[in-house]
Design a protein around this motif. Structure first.
Motif, PDB file in Angstrom:
ATOM      1  N   HIS A  98     -16.859 -72.655  55.351  1.00  0.00           N
ATOM      2  CA  HIS A  98     -17.492 -71.761  54.373  1.00  0.00           C
ATOM      3  C   HIS A  98     -18.063 -72.558  53.198  1.00  0.00           C
ATOM      4  O   HIS A  98     -19.213 -72.361  52.795  1.00  0.00           O
ATOM      5  CB  HIS A  98     -16.480 -70.737  53.859  1.00  0.00           C
ATOM      6  N   GLN A 148     -22.019 -73.164  52.049  1.00  0.00           N
ATOM      7  CA  GLN A 148     -22.515 -72.833  50.711  1.00  0.00           C
ATOM      8  C   GLN A 148     -23.188 -74.038  50.062  1.00  0.00           C
ATOM      9  O   GLN A 148     -24.254 -73.923  49.444  1.00  0.00           O
ATOM     10  CB  GLN A 148     -21.367 -72.327  49.825  1.00  0.00           C
ATOM     11  N   LEU A 149     -22.572 -75.196  50.210  1.00  0.00           N
ATOM     12  CA  LEU A 149     -23.139 -76.417  49.622  1.00  0.00           C
ATOM     13  C   LEU A 149     -24.488 -76.753  50.254  1.00  0.00           C
ATOM     14  O   LEU A 149     -25.439 -77.118  49.566  1.00  0.00           O
ATOM     15  CB  LEU A 149     -22.169 -77.590  49.796  1.00  0.00           C
ATOM     16  N   ARG A 150     -24.556 -76.619  51.556  1.00  0.00           N
ATOM     17  CA  ARG A 150     -25.798 -76.968  52.258  1.00  0.00           C
ATOM     18  C   ARG A 150     -26.912 -75.969  51.960  1.00  0.00           C
ATOM     19  O   ARG A 150     -28.056 -76.346  51.728  1.00  0.00           O
ATOM     20  CB  ARG A 150     -25.543 -77.045  53.759  1.00  0.00           C
ATOM     21  N   SER A 151     -26.579 -74.685  51.947  1.00  0.00           N
ATOM     22  CA  SER A 151     -27.623 -73.662  51.797  1.00  0.00           C
ATOM     23  C   SER A 151     -28.025 -73.433  50.346  1.00  0.00           C
ATOM     24  O   SER A 151     -29.196 -73.210  50.043  1.00  0.00           O
ATOM     25  CB  SER A 151     -27.163 -72.349  52.428  1.00  0.00           C
ATOM     26  N   LYS A 152     -27.057 -73.505  49.427  1.00  0.00           N
ATOM     27  CA  LYS A 152     -27.358 -73.174  48.027  1.00  0.00           C
ATOM     28  C   LYS A 152     -27.633 -74.406  47.165  1.00  0.00           C
ATOM     29  O   LYS A 152     -28.447 -74.351  46.247  1.00  0.00           O
ATOM     30  CB  LYS A 152     -26.227 -72.344  47.431  1.00  0.00           C
ATOM     31  N   ALA A 153     -26.929 -75.482  47.445  1.00  0.00           N
ATOM     32  CA  ALA A 153     -27.132 -76.693  46.645  1.00  0.00           C
ATOM     33  C   ALA A 153     -28.110 -77.657  47.313  1.00  0.00           C
ATOM     34  O   ALA A 153     -28.575 -78.604  46.686  1.00  0.00           O
ATOM     35  CB  ALA A 153     -25.801 -77.400  46.393  1.00  0.00           C
ATOM     36  N   GLY A 154     -28.398 -77.429  48.590  1.00  0.00           N
ATOM     37  CA  GLY A 154     -29.365 -78.278  49.278  1.00  0.00           C
ATOM     38  C   GLY A 154     -28.888 -79.687  49.519  1.00  0.00           C
ATOM     39  O   GLY A 154     -29.686 -80.623  49.541  1.00  0.00           O
ATOM     40  N   LYS A 174     -33.674 -79.602  50.314  1.00  0.00           N
ATOM     41  CA  LYS A 174     -32.976 -78.982  51.426  1.00  0.00           C
ATOM     42  C   LYS A 174     -33.393 -79.630  52.741  1.00  0.00           C
ATOM     43  O   LYS A 174     -34.504 -80.118  52.878  1.00  0.00           O
ATOM     44  CB  LYS A 174     -33.255 -77.475  51.456  1.00  0.00           C
TER      45      LYS A 174
END
Length: 314
Positions: free
Chosen positions: A35, A39-45, A313
């Motif tokens: 999870h 979140q890190l990959r999708s929101k923080a890129g 991203k």
């Protein structure tokens, strides 16, 4: 890139007590890793590397599976802070391999960071399987005292152990790549084997061996932890030693410290930024830091935004 801890270590001794993903061997503290990585990959890129020990697991397994050190004239359980499963033991290797395989089954991530527990001192590993391997595969004496009496044999033993641990992490990466074929690898590296290559004998680590086995090598560029008299001079030597190895700067990640563990105080941001800029000026291509404390903003996010480029991203 974020190195995200996939194991729980509440007492801070570096050994994995529980894990943050479903697995067949250790308790799950909470099924959080996938999870948080998402979140890190999708929101923080950012890219996310799963950070896991190589050997340091508090496991309910036979004592014979663990690394042994020579003490008081006989092999005994190692007193090192890392309670490590022996890479010479096939059952222990399989056990750790299954943990890595379960991580890959249940989680999506970009790479693996092998913890800094991958160390064997000049008194380790003297478990029966390790000494049998030393004799039959490496053609060395199966007697610790004979090895330790010879500087040439001590160094050769360390070099063999160094390569063996590299091959072990290759095996772990292969278990992951069955499900995540695109992952890259990094491994934590102590600074002394880089600054003083003869210390390979005490660590079973060397930069050339790490260069061969991993996409990135994460050196602990932490002068205060190493009690360096002149922090900037120490960091300069670290970069120069890296640059002396062909392709070294392309693979080396310099990990600055954000906390002075001797005093339990934060590194002042002017000092932190100054060290970052020094590394950059000297030619470092990859710079990171540890730890990141979001609860009281250390290192300061506003300052980090100025020195780290904006993430793009995947």
């Amino acid at each position: 890139t974020v190195f995200l801890q996939a194991f729980s270590d509440p007492d801070g001794d570096g050994n994995a007590d529980k894990l943050y993903f479903p697995n067949r061997h250790l308790p799950v503290r909470r099924d959080l890793f996938n999870h948080v990585a998402l979140q890190l990959r999708s929101k923080a890129g950012v890219r996310v590397y799963a950070w896991l020990p190589m050997m340091a697991y508090k496991a309910d397994v036979p004592v014979k599976w663990y690394v042994k050190e020579w003490r008081d004239g006989e092999p005994q359980m190692s007193r090192h802070i890392y309670t490590r499963l022996s890479p010479f033991n096939p059952e222990a290797r399989q056990y750790v391999g299954e943990i890595y395989e379960d991580l890959a089954k249940h989680c999506d991530f970009n790479g693996i960071l092998f913890h800094d527990d991958g160390i064997l001192s000049d008194y380790e590993d003297v478990s029966p399987l390790a000494m049998d391997y030393t004799a039959k595969v490496w053609g060395m004496p199966a007697d610790f005292n004979t090895i330790h009496a010879s500087p040439e044999l001590r160094l050769r033993w360390a070099q063999h152990k160094n390569e063996l641990m590299g091959q072990f992490t290759d095996y772990l990466a292969d278990r992951v790549r069955f499900y995540r074929p695109y992952i890259k690898t990094a491994r934590n590296f102590y600074s002394l084997p880089l600054l003083k290559p003869y210390s390979e004998e005490w660590y079973a680590q060397s930069f050339p061996t790490f260069m061969k086995h991993y996409d990135y090598v994460a050196v602990e560029a932490m002068p205060f932890m190493e009690e360096a008299e002149n922090a900037n001079q120490w960091l300069t030597e670290l970069v120069q030693k890296t640059a002396a190895v062909p392709g070294g700067l392309d693979k080396m990640v310099f990990e600055l410290q954000a906390v002075d563990w001797r005093t339990q105080k934060d590194i002042p941001m002017p000092t932190f930024v100054g060290q970052f800029e020094l590394l950059k000026k000297l030619g470092a291509k990859h710079i990171g830091y540890y730890p990141d404390n979001v609860f009281h903003d250390q290192p300061k996010l506003d300052e980090l935004k100025k020195i780290f480029p904006v993430a793009k991203k995947d």
